[in-house]
Structure formats: C-alpha cells, structure tokens
Design a protein around this motif. Structure first.
Motif, PDB file in Angstrom:
ATOM      1  N   MET A 128       0.864  -1.176   0.000  1.00 16.27           N
ATOM      2  CA  MET A 128       0.000   0.000   0.000  1.00 16.27           C
ATOM      3  C   MET A 128       0.904   1.229   0.000  1.00 16.27           C
ATOM      4  O   MET A 128       1.780   1.351   0.852  1.00 16.27           O
ATOM      5  N   LEU A 129       0.691   2.132  -0.947  1.00 13.82           N
ATOM      6  CA  LEU A 129       1.575   3.277  -1.131  1.00 13.82           C
ATOM      7  C   LEU A 129       0.956   4.565  -0.593  1.00 13.82           C
ATOM      8  O   LEU A 129      -0.162   4.921  -0.956  1.00 13.82           O
ATOM      9  N   TYR A 130       1.724   5.241   0.256  1.00 15.90           N
ATOM     10  CA  TYR A 130       1.370   6.593   0.685  1.00 15.90           C
ATOM     11  C   TYR A 130       1.986   7.552  -0.327  1.00 15.90           C
ATOM     12  O   TYR A 130       3.187   7.491  -0.593  1.00 15.90           O
ATOM     13  N   THR A 131       1.171   8.450  -0.870  1.00 16.91           N
ATOM     14  CA  THR A 131       1.693   9.447  -1.815  1.00 16.91           C
ATOM     15  C   THR A 131       1.786  10.825  -1.180  1.00 16.91           C
ATOM     16  O   THR A 131       2.213  11.778  -1.814  1.00 16.91           O
ATOM     17  N   ASP A 132       1.347  10.918   0.080  1.00 20.08           N
ATOM     18  CA  ASP A 132       1.547  12.126   0.875  1.00 20.08           C
ATOM     19  C   ASP A 132       1.699  11.682   2.327  1.00 20.08           C
ATOM     20  O   ASP A 132       1.647  10.501   2.621  1.00 20.08           O
ATOM     21  N   VAL A 133       1.901  12.613   3.245  1.00 22.43           N
ATOM     22  CA  VAL A 133       2.204  12.240   4.634  1.00 22.43           C
ATOM     23  C   VAL A 133       0.972  11.883   5.467  1.00 22.43           C
ATOM     24  O   VAL A 133       1.106  11.568   6.640  1.00 22.43           O
ATOM     25  N   ASN A 134      -0.199  11.895   4.879  1.00 24.79           N
ATOM     26  CA  ASN A 134      -1.417  11.506   5.577  1.00 24.79           C
ATOM     27  C   ASN A 134      -1.498   9.981   5.594  1.00 24.79           C
ATOM     28  O   ASN A 134      -1.749   9.349   4.575  1.00 24.79           O
ATOM     29  N   ARG A 135      -1.299   9.386   6.754  1.00 28.83           N
ATOM     30  CA  ARG A 135      -1.313   7.925   6.862  1.00 28.83           C
ATOM     31  C   ARG A 135      -2.712   7.334   6.759  1.00 28.83           C
ATOM     32  O   ARG A 135      -2.866   6.111   6.795  1.00 28.83           O
ATOM     33  N   ARG A 136      -3.715   8.150   6.624  1.00 35.24           N
ATOM     34  CA  ARG A 136      -5.081   7.637   6.477  1.00 35.24           C
ATOM     35  C   ARG A 136      -5.406   7.324   5.017  1.00 35.24           C
ATOM     36  O   ARG A 136      -6.444   6.750   4.728  1.00 35.24           O
ATOM     37  N   ARG A 137      -4.531   7.700   4.092  1.00 31.29           N
ATOM     38  CA  ARG A 137      -4.776   7.454   2.665  1.00 31.29           C
ATOM     39  C   ARG A 137      -3.614   6.656   2.074  1.00 31.29           C
ATOM     40  O   ARG A 137      -2.473   7.095   2.106  1.00 31.29           O
ATOM     41  N   ALA A 138      -3.942   5.500   1.522  1.00 33.50           N
ATOM     42  CA  ALA A 138      -2.938   4.675   0.851  1.00 33.50           C
ATOM     43  C   ALA A 138      -3.627   3.945  -0.291  1.00 33.50           C
ATOM     44  O   ALA A 138      -4.811   3.621  -0.218  1.00 33.50           O
ATOM     45  N   THR A 139      -2.873   3.689  -1.348  1.00 35.63           N
ATOM     46  CA  THR A 139      -3.393   3.018  -2.526  1.00 35.63           C
ATOM     47  C   THR A 139      -2.592   1.757  -2.781  1.00 35.63           C
ATOM     48  O   THR A 139      -1.360   1.786  -2.712  1.00 35.63           O
ATOM     49  N   GLN A 140      -3.283   0.670  -3.109  1.00 33.36           N
ATOM     50  CA  GLN A 140      -2.559  -0.556  -3.411  1.00 33.36           C
ATOM     51  C   GLN A 140      -1.753  -0.375  -4.689  1.00 33.36           C
ATOM     52  O   GLN A 140      -2.237   0.179  -5.672  1.00 33.36           O
ATOM     53  N   VAL A 141      -0.495  -0.854  -4.655  1.00 35.60           N
ATOM     54  CA  VAL A 141       0.347  -0.886  -5.847  1.00 35.60           C
ATOM     55  C   VAL A 141       0.812  -2.327  -6.046  1.00 35.60           C
ATOM     56  O   VAL A 141       1.064  -3.046  -5.088  1.00 35.60           O
ATOM     57  N   GLY A 142       0.899  -2.715  -7.287  1.00 38.62           N
ATOM     58  CA  GLY A 142       1.275  -4.088  -7.583  1.00 38.62           C
ATOM     59  C   GLY A 142       0.152  -5.042  -7.203  1.00 38.62           C
ATOM     60  O   GLY A 142      -0.896  -4.642  -6.714  1.00 38.62           O
ATOM     61  N   GLU A 143       0.406  -6.304  -7.463  1.00 39.75           N
ATOM     62  CA  GLU A 143      -0.565  -7.336  -7.113  1.00 39.75           C
ATOM     63  C   GLU A 143      -0.143  -8.008  -5.813  1.00 39.75           C
ATOM     64  O   GLU A 143       1.025  -7.956  -5.431  1.00 39.75           O
ATOM     65  N   ASP A 144      -1.098  -8.619  -5.143  1.00 39.40           N
ATOM     66  CA  ASP A 144      -0.759  -9.392  -3.947  1.00 39.40           C
ATOM     67  C   ASP A 144       0.274 -10.440  -4.335  1.00 39.40           C
ATOM     68  O   ASP A 144       0.191 -11.050  -5.400  1.00 39.40           O
TER      69      ASP A 144
END
Length: 121
Positions: A20-36
């Motif tokens: 899960m990738l954070y693109t800013d310093v807000n740890r409440r928002r992350a987006t999955q990158v790659g596959e499991d």
C-alpha cells in the motif's frame, strides 16, 4: 495455532503481501500498488517488512525501473479468505510504504500504543 482443525506448518505455509503506497504524509490514505504476492509465512512474520525498513521494489504501473521505498507503518497482518479455496483463510501482510523522497516528512510513530485512527480507511 490451528488452521481448520490441522496444525499449521509454519515452515511450509504461504501468505500474501499487499503493498500500500502513501503518496503524501497523511497515513489515512494509501493506494494498493502491484498485485498481492505469495511469500513464505515465516518471511512475512520476520523483520523483513518492519517499520522504517528500506526496500528496492518495482511496480510496473508506476515505473519500469525499481524504486527505493521505506515501510512507513508498523506491521499489520490480518486474515482473509483464500483467493481460490473456499472456506480457507490465510494471513495477509499489509505493507504500507512511501517513497524514499517523501519519507523524511513523515512523523515518526511508536509501536506501543498504536492509535487505530492512524490506520488507513
């Protein structure tokens, strides 16, 4: 520990890792990158993906070259349904990462006590 009535063989067990990738310093928002990714259970529970560890990873949807990432959240493992076997649960290790460039801007966190409000939604 048991798994569906049988002893779980940790040396031969597999589990999933989800990045899960954070693109800013807000740890409440992350987006999955790659596959499991399937990995040995022992690797997932080892210190390999502990908070603040550095990794060279490649995510084709972001870049064709490997990037440097830092684990920006304490370990988080949960049980999920097996993707192909009905009625079977498996461990999933969520690895929250950020770019090496963004890492210095994150507030450090202590593992104890971890405020659940810090976990992504």
């Amino acid at each position: 520990m048991s798994n569906i009535g049988n002893e779980l063989d940790l040396a031969n067990s597999r589990a999933l890792v989800r990045y899960m990738l954070y693109t800013d310093v807000n740890r409440r928002r992350a987006t999955q990158v790659g596959e499991d990714t399937w990995m040995d259970y022992e690797v997932i529970c080892s210190g390999k993906y502990d908070y603040a560890t550095k990794h060279e990873l490649i995510f084709r949807e972001l870049d064709d070259e490997p990037g440097q990432y830092i684990v920006a959240m304490v370990p988080y493992i949960r049980q999920i349904s097996h993707p192909t076997k009905a009625g079977v649960t498996i461990p999933l290790r969520l690895v929250y990462i950020t770019s090496e460039a963004l890492w210095p801007f994150f507030d450090p966190i202590e593992e104890e006590p971890l405020d659940r409000a810090m976990l992504p939604e």
